[in-house]
Design a protein around this motif. Structure first.
Motif, short mmCIF file in Angstrom:
data_model
loop_
_atom_site.label_atom_id
_atom_site.label_comp_id
_atom_site.label_asym_id
_atom_site.label_seq_id
_atom_site.Cartn_x
_atom_site.Cartn_y
_atom_site.Cartn_z
N VAL A 3 0.85 -1.20 0.00
CA VAL A 3 0.00 0.00 0.00
C VAL A 3 0.89 1.26 0.00
N ARG A 4 1.87 1.27 0.90
CA ARG A 4 2.77 2.44 1.00
C ARG A 4 3.50 2.68 -0.33
N ARG A 5 4.00 1.60 -0.92
CA ARG A 5 4.80 1.76 -2.14
C ARG A 5 3.94 2.21 -3.33
N LEU A 6 2.75 1.61 -3.49
CA LEU A 6 1.90 2.01 -4.61
C LEU A 6 1.46 3.46 -4.45
N ALA A 7 1.18 3.87 -3.19
CA ALA A 7 0.80 5.27 -2.94
C ALA A 7 1.99 6.19 -3.22
#
Ligand code: NAP
Length: 246
Positions: free
Chosen positions: A24-28
């Motif tokens: 989630v953090r990386r895609l955001a």
């Protein structure tokens, strides 16, 4: 900071902690609007949302138990309604119930199958209806599909073997629409699924790199598979295991 996923919309199942939260953090960070599901870690889910909204991200947490097919379908609908579409599905939510063969109940067998396998199929079925050409489906399997390694992991290994073969079939179903489907097979990675320091020490000599993986390393591979650059990769199970299978 790269914004290679700018304008894309993603749904990650099981994004409240561990590998899912790192994805989630990386895609955001790569510019996507990201929805994610959780089943019991409400406070952790809120913390992820707050962290990413503070950084300027568009994020939505959704309470949805993967064992409940209607809840999984509902998560897809909520994502589409909030962000206006769906380009990337990461089926990450998973559980590990280990028990000696004699004590393995059919209730636990069914729960493992419902969360680790059936929910993945249901999620892809619902998500694919909204995906356009260039869509991306990423499943999180495990090296246990290829090497169980230890006693008590037969059922977990079975679920991850099913994910690898489902991924190949789904790649055939969705390839004609220009949607790729790939399976990430992490090796031992430091998360709450793998919490025991004694286990880590036992595993380290089995890894070519002599260490366990980190959740952000698995997220890096997910970000690649989600990117435009990975458009010719489909039906693949990609192992990321520090050489555990080497
Ligand atoms: N860690 C490893 O060594 C390793 C290795 C290979 C593969 N994997 C796979 O990687 C994936 C993520 O594992 P992890 O290590 O990050 O595990 P984790 O730290 O235990 O996190 C699991 C995540 O899935 C969610 N989840 C669990 N059951 C759920 C359900 N019924 N419905 C919705 N969400 C649910 C959890 O949310 P709640 O807390 O809200 O339930 C949490 O966000 C799993 O598929 C796992 O099998 C892990």
């Amino acid at each position: 900071m790269s914004q290679s996923l700018s304008g894309k919309i993603a749904l990650v199942t099981g994004g409240s902690r561990g590998i899912g939260a790192a994805i989630v953090r990386r895609l955001a960070a790569d510019g996507a609007a990201v929805a994610f599901t959780y089943s019991s870690s409400e406070a952790r889910a809120k913390a992820v949302v707050e962290e990413l909204e503070t950084a300027g991200g568009r994020v939505l947490s959704i309470h949805a138990d993967s064992a409940d097919a209607q809840a999984v379908r509902g998560a897809v609908s909520l994502t589409v309604n909030r962000f206006g579409g769906l380009d990337i599905l990461v089926s990450n939510a998973g559980i590990l119930i280990r028990n000696p063969l004699d004590d393995y109940s059919l209730e636990d067998f069914d729960r493992m199958f419902a969360v680790n396998v059936r929910a993945v199929f249901v999620g892809v079925q619902a998500a694919a209806r909204h995906m356009k050409e260039g869509g991306r489906v990423i499943t999180i399997g495990s090296v246990t599909a290829e090497r169980s390694g230890f006693p008590t992991s037969a059922v977990y290994s079975m679920t991850k073997g099913a994910i690898a073969s489902m991924t190949r079939g789904l790649a055939r179903d969705l390839g004609p629409r220009g949607i790729t489907v790939n399976n990430i097979q992490p090796g031992p990675t430091v998360t709450e699924m793998n919490p025991n320091e004694e286990d880590h020490e036992r595993l380290k000599p089995l890894m070519a790199l002599g260490r366990l993986g980190e959740d952000r390393e698995i997220a890096g591979l997910a970000a690649y598979l989600a990117s435009e650059e990975a458009g010719f990769v489909t039906g693949a199970s990609l192992t990321i295991d520090g050489g555990y299978l080497a």
